[in-house]
Write a protein that holds these residues in place. Structure first.
Motif, PDB file in Angstrom:
ATOM      1  N   ASN A   1       5.699  45.590   7.739  1.00 22.29           N
ATOM      2  CA  ASN A   1       5.718  46.975   7.258  1.00 22.29           C
ATOM      3  C   ASN A   1       4.317  47.584   7.357  1.00 22.29           C
ATOM      4  O   ASN A   1       3.353  46.892   7.694  1.00 22.29           O
ATOM      5  CB  ASN A   1       6.233  47.001   5.811  1.00 22.29           C
ATOM      6  CG  ASN A   1       5.326  46.213   4.917  1.00 22.29           C
ATOM      7  OD1 ASN A   1       4.271  46.687   4.533  1.00 22.29           O
ATOM      8  ND2 ASN A   1       5.705  44.980   4.587  1.00 22.29           N
ATOM      9  N   THR A   2       4.206  48.861   7.013  1.00 20.68           N
ATOM     10  CA  THR A   2       2.906  49.524   7.110  1.00 20.68           C
ATOM     11  C   THR A   2       2.207  49.622   5.748  1.00 20.68           C
ATOM     12  O   THR A   2       1.271  50.403   5.576  1.00 20.68           O
ATOM     13  CB  THR A   2       3.064  50.917   7.756  1.00 20.68           C
ATOM     14  OG1 THR A   2       4.182  51.572   7.172  1.00 20.68           O
ATOM     15  CG2 THR A   2       3.284  50.804   9.242  1.00 20.68           C
ATOM     16  N   ALA A   3       2.700  48.815   4.792  1.00 20.22           N
ATOM     17  CA  ALA A   3       1.966  48.533   3.543  1.00 20.22           C
ATOM     18  C   ALA A   3       1.769  49.743   2.635  1.00 20.22           C
ATOM     19  O   ALA A   3       0.824  49.790   1.855  1.00 20.22           O
ATOM     20  CB  ALA A   3       0.631  47.867   3.873  1.00 20.22           C
TER      21      ALA A   3
ATOM     22  N   VAL B   1       2.767  52.250  -0.454  1.00 19.91           N
ATOM     23  CA  VAL B   1       3.518  52.278  -1.713  1.00 19.91           C
ATOM     24  C   VAL B   1       3.461  53.682  -2.312  1.00 19.91           C
ATOM     25  O   VAL B   1       2.480  54.409  -2.131  1.00 19.91           O
ATOM     26  CB  VAL B   1       2.989  51.236  -2.741  1.00 19.91           C
ATOM     27  CG1 VAL B   1       3.268  49.831  -2.243  1.00 19.91           C
ATOM     28  CG2 VAL B   1       1.520  51.426  -3.029  1.00 19.91           C
ATOM     29  N   ARG B   2       4.518  54.034  -3.010  1.00 18.83           N
ATOM     30  CA  ARG B   2       4.625  55.366  -3.623  1.00 18.83           C
ATOM     31  C   ARG B   2       5.867  55.391  -4.502  1.00 18.83           C
ATOM     32  O   ARG B   2       6.722  54.494  -4.396  1.00 18.83           O
ATOM     33  CB  ARG B   2       4.748  56.452  -2.539  1.00 18.83           C
ATOM     34  CG  ARG B   2       6.017  56.303  -1.690  1.00 18.83           C
ATOM     35  CD  ARG B   2       6.049  57.307  -0.552  1.00 18.83           C
ATOM     36  NE  ARG B   2       7.191  57.089   0.321  1.00 18.83           N
ATOM     37  CZ  ARG B   2       8.348  57.718   0.237  1.00 18.83           C
ATOM     38  NH1 ARG B   2       8.543  58.619  -0.716  1.00 18.83           N
ATOM     39  NH2 ARG B   2       9.322  57.468   1.076  1.00 18.83           N
ATOM     40  N   SER B   3       5.973  56.428  -5.348  1.00 14.32           N
ATOM     41  CA  SER B   3       7.193  56.543  -6.163  1.00 14.32           C
ATOM     42  C   SER B   3       7.702  57.984  -6.191  1.00 14.32           C
ATOM     43  O   SER B   3       8.441  58.368  -7.088  1.00 14.32           O
ATOM     44  CB  SER B   3       6.938  56.042  -7.591  1.00 14.32           C
ATOM     45  OG  SER B   3       5.981  56.855  -8.236  1.00 14.32           O
TER      46      SER B   3
ATOM     47  N   GLY C   1      -3.891  57.783  -2.698  1.00 17.14           N
ATOM     48  CA  GLY C   1      -3.103  59.018  -2.634  1.00 17.14           C
ATOM     49  C   GLY C   1      -2.217  59.051  -1.399  1.00 17.14           C
ATOM     50  O   GLY C   1      -2.499  58.381  -0.392  1.00 17.14           O
ATOM     51  N   HIS C   2      -1.141  59.823  -1.504  1.00 18.48           N
ATOM     52  CA  HIS C   2      -0.122  59.863  -0.458  1.00 18.48           C
ATOM     53  C   HIS C   2       0.266  61.314  -0.258  1.00 18.48           C
ATOM     54  O   HIS C   2       0.583  62.016  -1.215  1.00 18.48           O
ATOM     55  CB  HIS C   2       1.075  59.033  -0.955  1.00 18.48           C
ATOM     56  CG  HIS C   2       2.201  58.909   0.009  1.00 18.48           C
ATOM     57  ND1 HIS C   2       3.097  59.921   0.241  1.00 18.48           N
ATOM     58  CD2 HIS C   2       2.585  57.870   0.788  1.00 18.48           C
ATOM     59  CE1 HIS C   2       3.982  59.509   1.127  1.00 18.48           C
ATOM     60  NE2 HIS C   2       3.700  58.276   1.484  1.00 18.48           N
ATOM     61  N   MET C   3       0.207  61.773   0.996  1.00 23.11           N
ATOM     62  CA  MET C   3       0.428  63.183   1.263  1.00 23.11           C
ATOM     63  C   MET C   3       1.525  63.348   2.317  1.00 23.11           C
ATOM     64  O   MET C   3       1.392  62.825   3.419  1.00 23.11           O
ATOM     65  CB  MET C   3      -0.883  63.766   1.799  1.00 23.11           C
ATOM     66  CG  MET C   3      -1.035  65.214   1.575  1.00 23.11           C
ATOM     67  SD  MET C   3      -2.779  65.696   1.670  1.00 23.11           S
ATOM     68  CE  MET C   3      -3.215  65.176   3.288  1.00 23.11           C
TER      69      MET C   3
ATOM     70  N   THR D   1      13.830  51.699   5.131  1.00 24.88           N
ATOM     71  CA  THR D   1      12.375  51.696   5.349  1.00 24.88           C
ATOM     72  C   THR D   1      11.607  51.641   4.016  1.00 24.88           C
ATOM     73  O   THR D   1      10.438  51.996   3.961  1.00 24.88           O
ATOM     74  CB  THR D   1      11.960  52.955   6.133  1.00 24.88           C
ATOM     75  OG1 THR D   1      12.300  54.107   5.364  1.00 24.88           O
ATOM     76  CG2 THR D   1      12.686  53.044   7.456  1.00 24.88           C
ATOM     77  N   TYR D   2      12.295  51.228   2.941  1.00 22.88           N
ATOM     78  CA  TYR D   2      11.661  51.264   1.614  1.00 22.88           C
ATOM     79  C   TYR D   2      11.380  49.878   1.011  1.00 22.88           C
ATOM     80  O   TYR D   2      10.997  49.774  -0.153  1.00 22.88           O
ATOM     81  CB  TYR D   2      12.564  52.018   0.623  1.00 22.88           C
ATOM     82  CG  TYR D   2      12.874  53.459   0.974  1.00 22.88           C
ATOM     83  CD1 TYR D   2      11.939  54.257   1.611  1.00 22.88           C
ATOM     84  CD2 TYR D   2      14.095  54.031   0.622  1.00 22.88           C
ATOM     85  CE1 TYR D   2      12.227  55.588   1.913  1.00 22.88           C
ATOM     86  CE2 TYR D   2      14.382  55.359   0.912  1.00 22.88           C
ATOM     87  CZ  TYR D   2      13.449  56.131   1.561  1.00 22.88           C
ATOM     88  OH  TYR D   2      13.730  57.444   1.837  1.00 22.88           O
ATOM     89  N   GLY D   3      11.615  48.820   1.771  1.00 21.10           N
ATOM     90  CA  GLY D   3      11.622  47.478   1.186  1.00 21.10           C
ATOM     91  C   GLY D   3      10.314  47.041   0.560  1.00 21.10           C
ATOM     92  O   GLY D   3      10.302  46.460  -0.520  1.00 21.10           O
ATOM     93  N   PHE D   4       9.197  47.304   1.240  1.00 16.34           N
ATOM     94  CA  PHE D   4       7.918  46.807   0.721  1.00 16.34           C
ATOM     95  C   PHE D   4       7.597  47.431  -0.636  1.00 16.34           C
ATOM     96  O   PHE D   4       7.186  46.742  -1.571  1.00 16.34           O
ATOM     97  CB  PHE D   4       6.792  47.104   1.721  1.00 16.34           C
ATOM     98  CG  PHE D   4       5.436  46.702   1.210  1.00 16.34           C
ATOM     99  CD1 PHE D   4       5.150  45.377   0.947  1.00 16.34           C
ATOM    100  CD2 PHE D   4       4.452  47.652   0.976  1.00 16.34           C
ATOM    101  CE1 PHE D   4       3.901  44.993   0.456  1.00 16.34           C
ATOM    102  CE2 PHE D   4       3.205  47.287   0.487  1.00 16.34           C
ATOM    103  CZ  PHE D   4       2.932  45.957   0.231  1.00 16.34           C
ATOM    104  N   LYS D   5       7.823  48.743  -0.733  1.00 14.56           N
ATOM    105  CA  LYS D   5       7.520  49.449  -1.982  1.00 14.56           C
ATOM    106  C   LYS D   5       8.268  48.858  -3.171  1.00 14.56           C
ATOM    107  O   LYS D   5       7.817  48.896  -4.296  1.00 14.56           O
ATOM    108  CB  LYS D   5       7.929  50.923  -1.868  1.00 14.56           C
ATOM    109  CG  LYS D   5       7.124  51.709  -0.889  1.00 14.56           C
ATOM    110  CD  LYS D   5       7.871  52.962  -0.530  1.00 14.56           C
ATOM    111  CE  LYS D   5       7.941  53.263   0.925  1.00 14.56           C
ATOM    112  NZ  LYS D   5       7.206  52.494   1.875  1.00 14.56           N
ATOM    113  N   ALA D   6       9.478  48.352  -2.893  1.00 13.12           N
ATOM    114  CA  ALA D   6      10.390  47.964  -3.969  1.00 13.12           C
ATOM    115  C   ALA D   6      10.322  46.481  -4.318  1.00 13.12           C
ATOM    116  O   ALA D   6      11.010  46.039  -5.241  1.00 13.12           O
ATOM    117  CB  ALA D   6      11.820  48.310  -3.556  1.00 13.12           C
TER     118      ALA D   6
HETATM  119  O1  PYC Z   1       9.040  55.661   2.957  1.00  6.89           O
HETATM  120  O2  PYC Z   1       6.894  55.773   2.615  1.00  6.89           O
HETATM  121  C1  PYC Z   1       7.879  55.403   3.265  1.00  6.89           C
HETATM  122  C2  PYC Z   1       7.669  54.555   4.442  1.00  6.89           C
HETATM  123  C3  PYC Z   1       6.484  54.227   4.999  1.00  6.89           C
HETATM  124  C4  PYC Z   1       6.773  53.410   6.047  1.00  6.89           C
HETATM  125  C5  PYC Z   1       8.118  53.259   6.120  1.00  6.89           C
HETATM  126  N1  PYC Z   1       8.652  53.962   5.112  1.00  6.89           N
END
Ligand code: PYC
Length: 432
Positions: free
Chosen positions: A77-79, A81-83, A118-120, A382-387
């Motif tokens: 994944n591209t590492a 995280v966000r909510s 931060g995430h934009m 595409t949300y696996g790493f965050k969770a």
């Molecule tokens: O949902 O933030 C996201 C994300 C980043 C990479 C893949 N999904």
């Protein structure tokens, strides 16, 4: 001053002389039986094992993986995280994950390099801007730091972005989420694996699950409407290293989630698509935040080493093929240069792909199934790493208490027959 355990010279000599490194987790043969077998040695499987042991005292647990720990989505994944999701259910769930990520380095005594930068998410159209306002309001109601900012504020956060109005996709604003950021994904795998190992969990690599053994099922489990038990009861798994008996088997795989679930007779509404990513050569730090553009199908962050890590939409065709394509590279380069024309001379070093299990509503499938003792933690898209952390925590609670904890109750498999979808497509980083 105390002597460091490994000096730079010591590290070199150890490498050069091929001295063996101490193992971070034990290399074990599978036992004949466990209380819980977890299929999939990624962050979700390892976190579930760790929280079973640490929060519930259930330590007779095996995590089996057909390759090595972290070899699937956890290492691809591209590492990010966000909510800042779209539904109240999604926001509450991913925010708990962010909480766990925030304290992970101290909780697990391993630096996972959480960079809360931060995430934009950029908006290039009126309708995108409207969705950003919608997300910001849902986020704020849940106490999440998230708001819509102007192009000038975008420029302040990421000076390399082109905010002029004479571009094909002018930036009209952005959803800005200061608590988001990046984390070293391999370190998360190692941290959970080491911590689970220290509590007695067995992690068994190169152990492929060939079948899930059940007894007492009547007809097709997929036909059942009332859930648990209708498809019978789990008794264990057949693996390439022999049979392992277990009253509880948890599917924590990605990419092969449907194949594993078919073995238990539980059909999942999932299609599997590759998602490609790429990384550049390292340059001096210039991009202080994560930048996402849905319209341009790209997200980018700069690593602590200076590389730019890019991801895109999932490939349009369902396949298990993980080869990189030239079409991806060309599209990525074109889109990135629309956003940041100044980086046209940077060289792309590598590209790779991971597999994304997409559900119809872009939310996961979690919890108990019609087959007693067979649980799923799948469909992460595409949300696996965050969770990863919250999934492990909540799945462990679901197993230990034989119930559905509140945070994951909305993600039950039954929502697809009951019509209670949790639509998170609008919160995807990019259009898929
Ligand atoms: O949902 O933030 C996201 C994300 C980043 C990479 C893949 N999904």
């Amino acid at each position: 001053m105390g002597k460091a355990k490994y000096s730079a010279a010591g590290l070199f000599i150890r490498g050069a002389r091929k001295k063996s490194w101490p193992r971070v987790w034990r290399d074990v043969e599978p036992k004949k039986s466990y209380d819980v077998v977890i299929v999939g040695g990624g962050i979700h499987g390892l976190a579930t094992a760790y929280y079973l042991a640490s929060n519930h005292g259930i330590t007779n647990v095996a995590v089996v993986d057909k390759a090595y720990l972290g070899s699937g989505g956890s290492g691809r994944n591209t590492a990010i995280v966000r909510s800042n999701y779209l539904t109240p259910e999604g926001v509450a769930f991913y925010d708990r994950s962010l909480d766990l990520y925030n304290t992970m380095s101290t909780d697990l005594n391993l630096n996972v390099m959480f960079s809360e930068r931060g995430h934009m998410t950029l908006a290039h159209t009126d309708s995108a801007l409207r969705t950003m306002h919608w997300r910001a309001e849902v986020n704020k109601l849940q106490g999440i730091d998230s708001s819509v900012i102007s192009p000038e504020e975008v420029k302040k956060e990421a000076p390399s972005l082109d905010i002029s109005t004479n571009t094909r996709y002018p930036i009209l604003g952005a959803l800005y989420h200061p608590p988001g950021g990046t984390i070293r994904h391999d370190a998360v795998v190692w941290a959970y694996a080491r911590a689970a190992d220290s509590l007695g969990v067995d992690m068994i690599q190169k152990c492929e699950v060939l079948d899930i053994m059940c007894e007492g099922g009547e007809g097709s489990a997929a036909d059942s409407t009332d859930g648990k038990g209708a498809g019978g009861k789990v008794t264990g798994v057949k693996t390439s290293l022999g049979d392992i008996a277990a009253p509880v088997v948890v599917n924590c795989t990605a990419g092969w989630a449907t194949n594993i679930s078919d073995m238990a007779g539980v059909k999942l509404p999932i299609t599997t698509h590759p998602l490609q990513a790429a990384v550049t050569e390292p340059v001096k730090s210039f991009l202080p935040t994560v930048v996402v553009s849905g319209s341009l199908h790209v997200y980018v962050s700069q690593t602590d080493r200076g590389e730019l890590v890019f991801g895109a939409s999932v490939d349009p065709v369902a396949t298990y093929d993980m080869r990189g394509t030239l079409a991806f590279t060309e599209e990525l380069a074109g889109h990135v240069l629309e956003l940041m024309p100044a980086i046209s001379k940077m060289r792309l070093m590598r590209q790779w792909a991971g597999l994304c299990d997409m559900t119809p509503d872009y939310s996961p499938v979690m919890g108990h199934t019609q087959v007693e003792g067979y649980l799923v933690d799948v469909g992460w898209g595409t949300y696996g790493f965050k969770a990863g952390p919250v999934s492990g925590e909540q799945m462990a609670a679901a197993i230990a208490t034989e119930s559905m904890p509140e945070l994951i109750a909305p993600f039950a498999l039954s929502r697809f027959t009951e019509g209670t979808l949790v639509g998170e497509k609008g919160a995807a980083a990019v259009g898929h």
